[in-house]
Design a protein around this motif. Structure first.
Motif, mmCIF file in Angstrom:
data_model
loop_
_atom_site.group_PDB
_atom_site.id
_atom_site.type_symbol
_atom_site.label_atom_id
_atom_site.label_comp_id
_atom_site.label_asym_id
_atom_site.label_seq_id
_atom_site.Cartn_x
_atom_site.Cartn_y
_atom_site.Cartn_z
ATOM 1 N N ALA A 314 63.085 66.330 82.852
ATOM 2 C CA ALA A 314 61.871 65.693 83.355
ATOM 3 C C ALA A 314 61.367 64.699 82.311
ATOM 4 O O ALA A 314 61.351 63.480 82.546
ATOM 5 C CB ALA A 314 60.817 66.747 83.649
ATOM 6 N N ARG A 315 61.027 65.209 81.138
ATOM 7 C CA ARG A 315 60.448 64.334 80.115
ATOM 8 C C ARG A 315 61.397 63.203 79.703
ATOM 9 O O ARG A 315 60.945 62.069 79.533
ATOM 10 C CB ARG A 315 60.001 65.174 78.911
ATOM 11 N N PRO A 316 62.720 63.449 79.564
ATOM 12 C CA PRO A 316 63.593 62.336 79.182
ATOM 13 C C PRO A 316 63.576 61.179 80.174
ATOM 14 O O PRO A 316 63.843 60.033 79.813
ATOM 15 C CB PRO A 316 64.977 62.992 79.119
ATOM 16 N N THR A 337 64.779 57.730 73.874
ATOM 17 C CA THR A 337 64.958 59.184 73.978
ATOM 18 C C THR A 337 63.628 59.930 73.900
ATOM 19 O O THR A 337 62.784 59.623 73.054
ATOM 20 C CB THR A 337 65.885 59.658 72.829
ATOM 21 N N CYS A 338 63.496 60.937 74.754
ATOM 22 C CA CYS A 338 62.313 61.805 74.684
ATOM 23 C C CYS A 338 62.395 62.626 73.400
ATOM 24 O O CYS A 338 63.411 63.257 73.119
ATOM 25 C CB CYS A 338 62.303 62.734 75.892
ATOM 26 N N ILE A 339 61.308 62.620 72.627
ATOM 27 C CA ILE A 339 61.324 63.342 71.345
ATOM 28 C C ILE A 339 60.647 64.712 71.463
ATOM 29 O O ILE A 339 60.347 65.352 70.451
ATOM 30 C CB ILE A 339 60.694 62.496 70.219
ATOM 31 N N ALA A 340 60.377 65.129 72.704
ATOM 32 C CA ALA A 340 59.853 66.480 72.967
ATOM 33 C C ALA A 340 58.529 66.754 72.244
ATOM 34 O O ALA A 340 58.262 67.883 71.845
ATOM 35 C CB ALA A 340 60.907 67.531 72.612
ATOM 36 N N CYS A 341 57.719 65.710 72.094
ATOM 37 C CA CYS A 341 56.454 65.863 71.361
ATOM 38 C C CYS A 341 55.322 66.391 72.248
ATOM 39 O O CYS A 341 54.330 66.920 71.741
ATOM 40 C CB CYS A 341 56.047 64.521 70.770
ATOM 41 N N ASN A 342 55.441 66.211 73.552
ATOM 42 C CA ASN A 342 54.435 66.620 74.551
ATOM 43 C C ASN A 342 53.122 65.848 74.475
ATOM 44 O O ASN A 342 52.188 66.134 75.231
ATOM 45 C CB ASN A 342 54.094 68.121 74.450
ATOM 46 N N GLN A 343 53.010 64.902 73.546
ATOM 47 C CA GLN A 343 51.706 64.273 73.320
ATOM 48 C C GLN A 343 51.220 63.407 74.477
ATOM 49 O O GLN A 343 50.038 63.365 74.749
ATOM 50 C CB GLN A 343 51.750 63.448 72.035
ATOM 51 N N GLY A 344 52.169 62.712 75.121
ATOM 52 C CA GLY A 344 51.741 61.834 76.214
ATOM 53 C C GLY A 344 51.802 62.534 77.567
ATOM 54 O O GLY A 344 51.087 62.167 78.493
ATOM 55 N N CYS A 345 52.656 63.543 77.677
ATOM 56 C CA CYS A 345 52.861 64.167 78.989
ATOM 57 C C CYS A 345 52.082 65.473 79.111
ATOM 58 O O CYS A 345 50.955 65.487 79.607
ATOM 59 C CB CYS A 345 54.352 64.329 79.250
ATOM 60 N N LEU A 346 52.634 66.583 78.623
ATOM 61 C CA LEU A 346 51.989 67.872 78.885
ATOM 62 C C LEU A 346 50.594 67.990 78.272
ATOM 63 O O LEU A 346 49.695 68.588 78.869
ATOM 64 C CB LEU A 346 52.871 69.009 78.381
ATOM 65 N N THR A 356 51.595 60.482 80.729
ATOM 66 C CA THR A 356 52.344 59.284 80.379
ATOM 67 C C THR A 356 53.356 59.710 79.320
ATOM 68 O O THR A 356 53.727 60.882 79.263
ATOM 69 C CB THR A 356 51.400 58.155 79.915
ATOM 70 N N CYS A 357 53.793 58.783 78.498
ATOM 71 C CA CYS A 357 54.794 59.148 77.497
ATOM 72 C C CYS A 357 54.488 58.437 76.189
ATOM 73 O O CYS A 357 54.194 57.244 76.196
ATOM 74 C CB CYS A 357 56.173 58.739 78.003
ATOM 75 N N LEU A 358 54.598 59.161 75.101
ATOM 76 C CA LEU A 358 54.330 58.561 73.792
ATOM 77 C C LEU A 358 55.249 57.382 73.525
ATOM 78 O O LEU A 358 54.794 56.334 73.078
ATOM 79 C CB LEU A 358 54.491 59.637 72.706
ATOM 80 N N VAL A 359 56.539 57.532 73.825
ATOM 81 C CA VAL A 359 57.466 56.447 73.494
ATOM 82 C C VAL A 359 57.564 55.404 74.608
ATOM 83 O O VAL A 359 58.152 54.348 74.415
ATOM 84 C CB VAL A 359 58.881 56.973 73.133
HETATM 85 FE FE1 SF4 Z 1 58.972 63.183 75.754
HETATM 86 FE FE2 SF4 Z 1 57.292 61.221 76.063
HETATM 87 FE FE3 SF4 Z 1 56.519 63.669 76.697
HETATM 88 FE FE4 SF4 Z 1 56.863 62.985 74.115
HETATM 89 S S1 SF4 Z 1 55.354 62.170 75.528
HETATM 90 S S2 SF4 Z 1 57.619 64.827 75.172
HETATM 91 S S3 SF4 Z 1 58.550 61.563 74.267
HETATM 92 S S4 SF4 Z 1 58.108 62.493 77.673
#
Ligand code: SF4
Ligand code: NAP
Length: 677
Positions: A314-316, A337-346, A356-359
């Protein structure tokens, strides 16, 4: 002729009545756009972009079959003709982009954030506000009907199928585990009774949608909570679901209330493929692997080795909607690449904000943050190749501007080049790799090792100058701060200065936590076996939930992590979904966290502090300063009031405002400015 890249991941999958064009599935993820009908245009474009990017199958965020099942008040539903009309916008956009899409039916049960919550039994979850009401039998029967009606309406809305959410601790998971199901009737007790609800739901859904409609079921293959199911029980349930008529089995890992991380950066890549591999042997329908699979290399390998038929990510795909097309073109380096930080999404989802997504700040904002080719190319200077500068330079160049990027250091990446040295944050390298690719692909002229001067910028005649010079570490005014014991965080994370056995870390923000973790982990990245032992995970799931005793080692160093604020929630890090992992990891390594600290002085004896009026000396070899940052903005022409004098100049990221700067804000500011230049 060169071999086709990632052939296993890209191989179509024939489901008998329909074919998926490849093995990549965009797993369900709540964006917040599902919850309001006026956002369905945005939601349609969000999914269509992933379909255009080559994704084989998309699964929507959770849609509730009834009001009790809402995750949030007034969450997305599929109950009425109006819902069908809204959802058709999504399905037709995805189909137009040659994609396929399932609607996820999610009943949150006791995880719902509203007072109507119901569950198998009246037992509140540790992460919920509301205590659920135990469902009466009549409600169970009507809920089964609601799932059927919801699925039937989804078919009318044009979906290619549904996914029934039965994992992560939501309602159906609450029924199938004795942890939350204390019923004495035919819906509780032995596993044959506990699984009755999901099995009856699958049968009812199949009755309503007919044979030629995908039904995926997301089953928890390892609950990671006490009172979870054993492997034998999980296999029994999976087989019963297969018999009841599901088309695909998706893998769920851990309940939301589990105290074992399952998706954050420090979880080794593809950590849970083992459980999917074992389940696949038990079933004849296709099985999907999930959790921390973020590269085409891993996805291809999992399918090639027969551990799974499909890969859910999902996140990638938030991070890069064109993941599949880039892999298919043999350009994995071009993937953001998704860096699994969760900052923009979860973290956004849990704060009731749009995901949204950090990257990739365009994620969830596809119709609002648009990069249009410029009709009037400009000559642009960007000073600073940290995250803000890189985002701005590469997007401006992609739009057709002539961009020069100046960087004083020998390499790009700014603060990320330190973060990526922290064990458990190795993924951050991928963002630097991605930007390195983008700098070259978009034709940015990169000038490394150049401390550019104001006069030089002036002379070169740039149309626009973007100051993205970032931050420098703050040096707090503490007597003895120049003592040789005192190191800055770049001394440790960037320059590899030697650090002693006993350490005081001043500042318990994100970087204080990072530095502590850096000093406590021996290996980077942490090998999977070591990680499983540290967190007490048993992938054989021989005991219910797949938990075992955690390994307890003597810590590598004795660390005091300090702050002046009160001790409450120390070491939280930046986000709700990751802070608890950091705090637990620090506890595992016996880090002493002290709040309400007054720093008195540093001398040969160590760090002198005062806590609650009492003086203490921390006998440490080193004191590491992680006391926040200050903006670097020497190149910005400002007047006496601090206003920018020259309208060609712009300032973004940490250089604009150092407080609470993080990569999410830096990249978004860079992207938003680049979209306007
Ligand atoms: Fe991946 Fe983007 Fe969520 Fe970070 S914010 S975990 S990079 S999808
Ligand atoms: P921060 O989160 O603002 O923390 C700074 C720490 O320094 C605080 O604990 C603060 O606590 C202390 N401090 C501030 N001024 C001080 C002074 N004059 N003397 C002594 N102590 C002082 O900053 P950071 O840790 O440097 O992180 C910078 C940014 O990067 C943050 O936005 C953070 O979220 C982000 N970041 C993110 C991650 C991630 O995992 N995503 C990791 C690292 C950093 P007291 O004032 O209470 O003492």
């Amino acid at each position: 002729m060169t071999a086709r890249p990632f052939p296993h991941m890209l191989k179509p999958l024939d489901l008998g009545f329909t074919t998926l064009k490849n093995r990549i599935v965009m797993g369900s993820m709540h964006t917040g756009l599902e919850d309001r009908f006026f956002h369905y245009g945005k939601l349609a474009e969000y999914f269509a972009e992933r379909a255009r990017g080559g994704t084989g199958l998309i699964i929507t965020g959770g849609i509730s079959p009834n009001r009790q099942g809402w995750l949030l008040p007034f969450g997305g539903t599929m109950n009425t003709w109006g819902d069908v009309v809204n959802h058709r916008r999504v399905t037709s956009a995805v189909h137009k982009a040659d994609g396929k899409i399932l609607m996820q039916i999610l009943h949150a049960g006791r995880y719902g954030y509203h007072p109507f919550v119901v569950s198998a039994s009246a037992w509140k979850s540790p992460i919920s506000l509301f205590k659920p009401r135990a469902m009466k039998e009549s409600e169970i029967l009507s809920t089964i009907k609601d799932y059927g009606r919801c699925a039937k309406l989804s078919k009318m809305a044009g979906y290619d199928g549904v996914e029934i959410m039965g994992s992560e601790g939501y309602l159906l998971n609450q029924f199938i585990c004795s942890r939350t199901n204390h019923r004495q009737d035919k819906w509780g007790g032995p596993v044959e009774n506990r699984m009755r609800l999901p099995v009856e739901i699958v049968k009812e859904v199949r009755r309503q949608v007919g044979e030629k409609y995908i039904i995926a079921y997301r089953l928890s293959l390892i609950d990671l909570v006490e009172g979870g199911n054993t492997w034998d029980e999980i296999v029994l349930i999976a087989k019963a679901l297969e018999k009841a008529g599901i088309t695909l089995l998706n893998t769920g890992i851990g309940w939301h209330e589990a105290r074992v991380p399952t998706i954050v950066t420090s979880v080794p890549r593809a950590a849970f493929r083992e459980v999917t591999r074992r389940m696949k042997k038990e079933l004849s329908i296709p099985v999907m692997a999930s959790n921390r699979i973020n590269t085409p290399e891993d996805a291809d390998d999992i399918v090639a080795s027969g551990d799974a038929d499909l890969i859910s990510m999902a996140r990638p795909l938030l991070a890069d909607p064109h993941f599949v097309n880039k892999a298919a073109a043999g350009k994995p380096d071009a993937i953001n690449t998704c860096i699994a930080c969760n900052q923009g999404c979860l973290d956004h989802t849990f704060a009731y904000k749009r995901a949204t997504c950090l990257v990739n700040p365009q994620a969830g904002y596809e119709t609002e943050l648009v990069y249009i080719k410029t009709a009037r190319p400009k000559k642009i200077a960007v000073v600073g190749a940290g995250m803000a500068g890189l985002a701005c330079a590469t997007i401006a160049a992609e739009r057709g501007h002539n961009v020069t990027l100046f960087e004083a250091a020998d390499d790009i990446g700014g603060q990320f080049t330190m973060a990526m040295n922290v064990p458990g944050k190795e993924e951050f390298r991928e963002t630097v790799r991605y930007f390195r690719h983008q700098v070259s692909a978009t034709g940015v002229t990169l000038k490394l090792g150049q401390q550019v001067q104001a006069a030089e910028l002036e002379k070169a005649g740039f149309d626009e100058v973007v100051i993205a010079t970032g931050v420098q570490p703050r040096t707090p005014k503490i007597p003895g701060i120049g003592h040789p014991k005192v190191l800055s965080y770049p001394d440790v994370l960037r320059h590899g200065r030697k650090v002693g056995h006993k350490v005081a870390v001043i500042g318990a923000g994100g970087i204080g936590v990072d530095v502590s973790e850096f000093l406590l982990q021996e290996h980077s990245p942490q090998p999977l076996a070591d990680w499983l032992e540290e967190w007490g995970v048993d992938l054989s799931v021989s005991e219910g939930g797949g938990l075992r005793a955690r390994r307890q080692d003597a810590p590598l160093r004795h660390i005091w992590l300090l702050q002046r604020k009160a001790a409450k929630k120390m070491g939280q890090g930046p986000g709700k979904t990751t802070g608890w992992v950091h705090r637990l990891a620090l506890q595992h390594h016996q880090v002493k966290m002290l709040g309400d600290v007054e720093y008195v002085k540093v001398d040969d004896l160590g760090l002198h502090i005062r806590v609650d009026g009492e003086d203490q000396i921390l006998d440490v070899d080193n004191v590491i300063l992680c006391a926040g940052q200050e903006s670097v903005r020497d190149l910005l022409p400002v007047d006496a009031e601090g206003k920018i004098r020259d309208k060609r100049f712009h300032v973004i990221g940490g250089a604009r405002f150092a407080g609470e700067v993080d990569a999410k804000r830096a990249i978004r500011e860079g992207a938003e400015l680049a979209a306007k230049l």
